[in-house]
Design an enzyme around this catalytic site. Structure first.
Site, short mmCIF file in Angstrom:
data_model
loop_
_atom_site.label_atom_id
_atom_site.label_comp_id
_atom_site.label_asym_id
_atom_site.label_seq_id
_atom_site.Cartn_x
_atom_site.Cartn_y
_atom_site.Cartn_z
N GLY A 1 0.78 -1.24 0.00
CA GLY A 1 0.00 0.00 0.00
C GLY A 1 0.81 1.28 0.00
CG ASN B 1 1.02 3.39 -5.79
OD1 ASN B 1 1.26 4.43 -6.40
ND2 ASN B 1 1.65 2.25 -6.02
CG LEU C 1 -2.23 -7.55 -6.48
CD1 LEU C 1 -1.02 -8.27 -5.89
CD2 LEU C 1 -1.80 -6.71 -7.69
CG ASN D 1 -5.59 -1.04 -12.23
OD1 ASN D 1 -5.25 -1.22 -11.06
ND2 ASN D 1 -5.02 -1.72 -13.23
CG HIS E 1 -0.66 -2.65 -15.53
ND1 HIS E 1 -1.08 -3.83 -14.94
CD2 HIS E 1 0.33 -2.98 -16.38
CE1 HIS E 1 -0.37 -4.83 -15.43
NE2 HIS E 1 0.50 -4.35 -16.30
CG ASP F 1 -4.02 -5.25 -16.65
OD1 ASP F 1 -4.36 -4.59 -15.66
OD2 ASP F 1 -3.30 -6.25 -16.59
CD GLU G 1 3.07 2.07 -9.59
OE1 GLU G 1 2.53 1.29 -10.38
OE2 GLU G 1 3.36 1.75 -8.42
C1 GAR Z 1 2.00 -1.12 -7.85
O1 GAR Z 1 3.24 -1.10 -8.52
C2 GAR Z 1 0.86 -1.26 -8.84
O2 GAR Z 1 1.12 -0.68 -10.09
C3 GAR Z 1 0.76 -2.75 -8.95
O3 GAR Z 1 0.94 -3.22 -7.64
C4 GAR Z 1 1.87 -2.37 -6.98
C5 GAR Z 1 1.36 -2.06 -5.59
O4 GAR Z 1 2.34 -1.35 -4.86
N1 GAR Z 1 -0.51 -3.14 -9.51
C6 GAR Z 1 -0.65 -4.16 -10.34
O5 GAR Z 1 0.27 -4.90 -10.67
C7 GAR Z 1 -2.06 -4.37 -10.87
N2 GAR Z 1 -2.06 -5.21 -12.01
P1 GAR Z 1 2.02 -0.72 -3.45
O6 GAR Z 1 1.32 -1.80 -2.61
O7 GAR Z 1 3.35 -0.35 -2.90
O8 GAR Z 1 1.13 0.46 -3.66
#
Ligand code: GAR
Length: 196
Positions: free
Chosen positions: A13, A15, A86, A103, A105, A146, A175
């Site tokens: 988490g 992001n 996910l 979302n 990606h 996606d 991100e």
């Molecule tokens: C992020 O890099 C996001 O883009 C990816 O999971 C990560 C979560 O990071 N999402 C996917 O792969 C969706 N297909 P975080 O838990 O540090 O925010």
């Protein structure tokens, strides 16, 4: 009234934390709830520490008409954010919140998307295929993995010696820099549409 954000995340988490921090002092946007399919996900701890409602749900609740859908209706989100969520996002929720789910990606879609392409698997594939660049994609969510309309993409270079971890940290940096700003833009755009 403030615009209401609901965030879905499955793991760490960073992001989500970044989005929470970005809007913490906003006069116009607030994060009202963080939801996770994993009850012990670090992201739920982060939300609680930031005094934001944190909920977990089971797979059954996720697809049941009077489970998560009802919870979401009562949260009345202006935008639902998938930030490292996910699982496939349920159609039953998409139908209720048409064009209100976005979302992030960790690659340049349509490359490196689809089932099984998430988190570190994406970065490992980038390194294995000796890609010279990767990046992020922020897009609307539809019923396929996606596949929804792309809102924003930006790139970063991949050097021949970069490990999957290095690529992951380059992507995370992008991100963190862009996701909250793009969320803000999407919210402002929907405001404009409403006023038109
Ligand atoms: C992020 O890099 C996001 O883009 C990816 O999971 C990560 C979560 O990071 N999402 C996917 O792969 C969706 N297909 P975080 O838990 O540090 O925010």
């Amino acid at each position: 009234m403030k615009k209401r954000l609901v965030i879905f995340a499955s793991g760490n988490g960073t992001n989500t934390q970044n989005i929470i921090n970005y809007f913490a002092t906003s006069q116009s946007v607030e994060v009202v709830c963080v939801l996770s399919n994993k009850k012990d996900a670090k992201v739920l701890e982060r939300a609680k520490t930031s005094h934001i409602k944190a909920l977990s749900f089971s797979k059954t609740e996720m697809v049941s008409p009077d489970g998560l859908v009802n919870e979401l209706k009562s949260l009345a989100p202006d935008l639902i954010i998938l930030a490292g969520f996910l699982l496939k996002f349920p159609e039953i929720i998409l139908r209720e919140f048409q064009d209100k789910v976005i979302n992030i990606h960790p690659a340049l879609l349509p490359k490196y998307g689809g089932k099984g392409m998430y988190g570190k698997h994406v970065h490992e594939a980038i390194v294995a295929n000796k890609e010279p660049e990767t990046g992020i994609t922020i897009h609307y969510v539809n019923e396929k993995y996606d596949d929804g309309a792309i809102i924003f993409q930006t790139k970063t270079e991949v050097l021949p010696d970069d490990s999957a971890n290095v690529v992951a940290s380059k992507v995370h940096k992008l991100e963190h820099e862009w996701f909250p700003k793009i969320i803000e833009e999407v919210l402002n755009k929907s405001q404009k549409t409403l006023n038109e």
